[in-house]
Enzyme design. Structure first.
Site, PDB file in Angstrom:
ATOM      1  CG  ASP A  39      -2.195   0.772   1.017  1.00 25.08           C
ATOM      2  OD1 ASP A  39      -3.253   0.133   0.860  1.00 25.08           O
ATOM      3  OD2 ASP A  39      -2.148   2.019   0.966  1.00 25.08           O
ATOM      4  CG  ASN A  89      -8.074  -3.944  -3.661  1.00 21.96           C
ATOM      5  OD1 ASN A  89      -9.264  -3.939  -3.938  1.00 21.96           O
ATOM      6  ND2 ASN A  89      -7.551  -3.133  -2.748  1.00 21.96           N
ATOM      7  CE1 TYR A 156     -13.173   3.094 -10.576  1.00 20.27           C
ATOM      8  CE2 TYR A 156     -15.154   2.191 -11.581  1.00 20.27           C
ATOM      9  CZ  TYR A 156     -14.203   2.169 -10.577  1.00 20.27           C
ATOM     10  OH  TYR A 156     -14.272   1.232  -9.580  1.00 20.27           O
ATOM     11  CE  LYS A 160     -11.668  -0.425 -11.309  1.00 16.01           C
ATOM     12  NZ  LYS A 160     -10.629  -1.093 -10.478  1.00 16.01           N
ATOM     13  CB  THR A 191     -14.550   0.880   0.349  1.00 16.00           C
ATOM     14  OG1 THR A 191     -14.894   1.735  -0.753  1.00 16.00           O
ATOM     15  CG2 THR A 191     -14.843  -0.576  -0.002  1.00 16.00           C
TER      16      THR A 191
END
Length: 249
Positions: A39, A89, A156, A160, A191
């Site tokens: 991360d 992810n 976006y 994807k 989230t």
């Protein structure tokens, strides 16, 4: 899936310190795997690793930087000796809501560099380590927007869709190496990406899902765990929707 199903396996989770990534990190450890939590927020990664114990370690990871991806895999092999599972992810939300004809190239590139380039660079670092281990499983986190579209979300949506296509191509390229490559397509999930939405907006988002709600991160992690495990040994190039029915309307 039983406890210990992934005992002895070594995994990396990119964007692994919060949201879906943190749920995946926790799930993998609960099933017996050792996990590198990659991360950009190293403090958050180290806090989660401390919570999870000796089979978890944090690594600073910027998926837009090729060397950073290589270095994160080196943490996995140095600490745990191998790499068997990768959950790619890390991603950015659709922040710039401009229509396609008015979206700046800077906004386009900023999102693509994480959501699509980041998956490519992560796999590029992960696959040689998996080949050395005799095979493995890669799970790329796409989105429902990998198969449908939304207005004012061209970058976006394109990113994807790209992740889904990249997943299928990589599955073909590396089947002979014993590496399975699959994608999951979450709908909206509880989230930090939804933290700025109003209660009214969240209620409207709930209504888009036939099940009447958005997902808990653990529900996404459960499908990830199946794809990471021997239970999915004949599954590759697949795109599993985890969307509460979002895409069936």
């Amino acid at each position: 899936m039983s406890e210990g199903n992934l005992a002895g396996r070594v995994a990396i989770v990119t964007g692994g310190a919060q949201g879906i990534g943190a749920a995946c990190s926790r799930k993998l450890v609960s099933l017996g795997a050792s996990v590198v939590i990659g991360d950009r927020n190293l403090d958050a990664g180290e806090a989660l690793a401390a919570e999870l114990g000796d089979r978890a370690v944090a690594a600073a990871l910027d998926v837009t930087d090729e060397q950073s991806c290589v270095d994160a895999i080196a943490v996995a092999t140095a600490r745990f000796g191998r790499l068997d599972i990768a959950v790619n992810n890390a991603g950015l939300a659709n922040v710039d809501r401009s229509r396609a004809g008015f979206l700046s190239f800077a906004s386009w590139r900023s999102l693509m560099s994480v959501n699509l380039d980041g998956v490519f660079l992560s796999m590029k670092a992960e696959i040689p380590a998996m080949i050395a281990a005799g095979g493995g499983s890669i799970i790329n986190v796409a989105s429902v927007m990998g198969t449908v579209a939304v207005a004012c979300g061209s970058a976006y949506v394109a990113s994807k869709h790209g992740v889904v296509g990249l997943t299928k191509a990589a599955a073909l390229d590396h089947a002979e190496d014993g590496i399975r490559v699959n994608a999951i397509g979450p709908g909206y999930v509880k989230t930090p990406m939804l933290a700025t939405r109003t209660p009214e907006q969240l209620a409207e988002i709930d209504s888009r899902h036939p099940l009447g709600r958005i997902a808990d991160p653990d529900e996404v992690a459960a499908v990830m765990a199946f794809l990471a495990s021997p239970d999915s040994s004949f599954v590759t190039g697949a795109y599993y929707m985890v969307d509460g029915g979002y895409t069936i309307r």
